[in-house]
Design an enzyme around this catalytic site. Structure first.
Site: not given
Length: 446
Positions: A36, A239, A256, A267, A350, A354, A361, A392, A396, A413, A415
């Site tokens: 619902d 991710h 991130d 971002d 990577h 972008h 993206h 970015e 790693y 990272r 960014e």
């Protein structure tokens, strides 16, 4: 409303240059979550870009022939449903509020479309992107073809409307830039809040809550994407989603996260020590990533190609990998060898950026449309003022034979969101603390 009408006019001009026809742009459907309840509704970006209208069950139709018409199909007024679900414009109010020539109930769409498509030279819609829409278009065209003996012709061509809109959306106008700057400001404040709140012993989801609190209290409607809050080794999962892991003393935390404001995304990624102090190995790798980002920023300006920033970042990162022993020069060779063979991808897998806009993206080709292919490939896109891209780079380090143990489980990272300007780029997310000194100072104050 003015900018939305101007965008419709620009799209109509593109359609005229292709001989005219009828364009169909639906919004997104509501999606059930459970018995619902629906997922929080988010309109289709293409639809909103042309209308500013946020209700579900709506379609824009643009008719381009000897004259032009902009038509909105939307839900009718329904006072009983408004008690449960909230205000509905209805066709009459929507037409005047959003500047359309006509507006009709959405229930009339299937009856009206064959009339609008009759004798139109072409139909413009998102070819192949939605099987339900494809089937509906086929039904409309079939209804038109049934009138052939009466001298009525169906469209003889179909064009992908997204191709035209992608080019329009790639370069942001003043209204879009203003909204993106505010989204970037809110998101930067959220990252600083997260740094101030962090302590060893906290869980990742507790830091995610700090981000979401800051987004919403400043007017953001949604997070622009599922926030990544990754402690320790989790930062090496690109991710990763905020989970239950505990931030330990000595861990780095990679966040991130960005908010969505009035349909436009920010971002940002920042990486910081849970205890407020970078260790020697952490600082060593962090400074390499930061230098790589600065090199990429320097290549983000009008006239440069889209991958130039990535290439600049890779060169700095790869040299850092050699200098720290992440890559053994006796085995992999020189810097140029590392880049040519792609050995750096063990630790950086990577791209460096972008497009960013209504979608995280965002849309827009990364190759120059219409350009002649050279050796089988079109040249990369040339940057122009008004384009927005992320920058970015990262490193790693997963445990592996030959990799110095002091760097194991470090994921970093950095960014930012860059608006291409007339003479360079504007880092819209610069307010989020980024240098080692800035981060450690904020965390001491927190």
């Amino acid at each position: 409303m003015k900018s939305f009408a101007a965008r419709r006019a620009a799209l109509i001009a593109h359609m005229q240059s292709r001989g005219g026809g009828v364009a169909v742009i639906p919004t997104a459907p509501e999606v059930p979550r459970n018995a619902d309840a629906d997922f929080p509704y988010r309109h289709d970006s293409y639809f909103y870009y042309l209308s500013g209208f946020t209700e579900p069950e709506a379609v824009i139709v643009l008719v381009v022939g000897k004259t032009t018409q902009s038509i909105l199909f939307c839900r009718e007024k329904n006072l009983e449903r408004e008690i449960w679900d909230g205000y509905r414009y209805g066709p009459d109010a929507a037409r005047t509020s959003f500047g359309f020539d006509e507006a009709h109930p959405i229930a009339a769409l299937d009856a009206e479309m064959p009339k609008l498509l009759a004798n139109a030279p072409a139909i413009f819609y998102a070819l192949g992107s939605d099987s339900k829409l494809d089937a509906r278009v086929q039904g409309w065209l079939h209804a038109v073809r049934q009138q052939a003996r009466a001298g009525v012709a169906a469209p003889s061509a179909a064009h992908d409307i997204h191709g035209l809109l992608n080019e329009m959306r790639l370069v942001k106008d003043a209204d879009e830039i203003a909204t993106m700057r505010r989204a970037a400001e809110i998101s930067s404040q959220a990252h600083e809040r997260a740094m101030r709140a962090s302590r060893p012993g906290m869980r990742e989801y507790q830091i995610e809550a700090e981000l979401l609190h800051e987004f919403r209290r400043h007017g953001s409607q949604f997070p622009a994407y599922t926030s990544i809050v990754a402690a320790g080794a989790n930062a090496c999962v690109l991710h990763y989603r905020a989970g239950e892991a505990i931030m330990k003393d000595g861990d780095l935390v990679l966040i991130d996260a960005g908010c969505e404001l009035d349909s436009y995304a920010a971002d940002i990624t920042r990486t910081y020590p849970a205890n407020g102090r970078f260790s020697g190995p952490q600082k060593e790798l962090y400074e390499i990533v930061l230098a790589a980002q600065y090199a990429a920023i320097a290549e983000t300006r009008p006239g440069k190609r889209f991958p130039d920033a990535h290439d600049a970042a890779v060169r700095v990162l790869a040299q850092g990998m050699l200098d720290t022993g992440l890559l053994d020069a006796n085995k992999v060779g020189t810097l140029d060898d590392v880049i040519a063979k792609g050995d750096y991808r063990q630790f950086y897998m990577h791209r460096t950026g972008h497009w960013l806009g209504m979608d995280v993206h965002d849309v827009g080709d990364y190759r120059e449309p219409g350009a002649h292919a050279i050796e089988g490939e079109k040249p990369w896109r040339i940057l122009r003022p008004g384009m927005v891209t992320t920058i970015e780079p990262g490193i790693y380090v997963r445990p592996a034979q030959g990799v110095p143990e002091q760097y194991w489980h470090i994921g970093i990272r950095i960014e930012d969101d860059a608006l291409v300007t007339e003479d360079g780029c504007e880092i819209m997310t610069a307010a989020a603390p980024k240098t080692v000194a800035e981060i450690e100072a904020v965390m001491r104050q927190g």
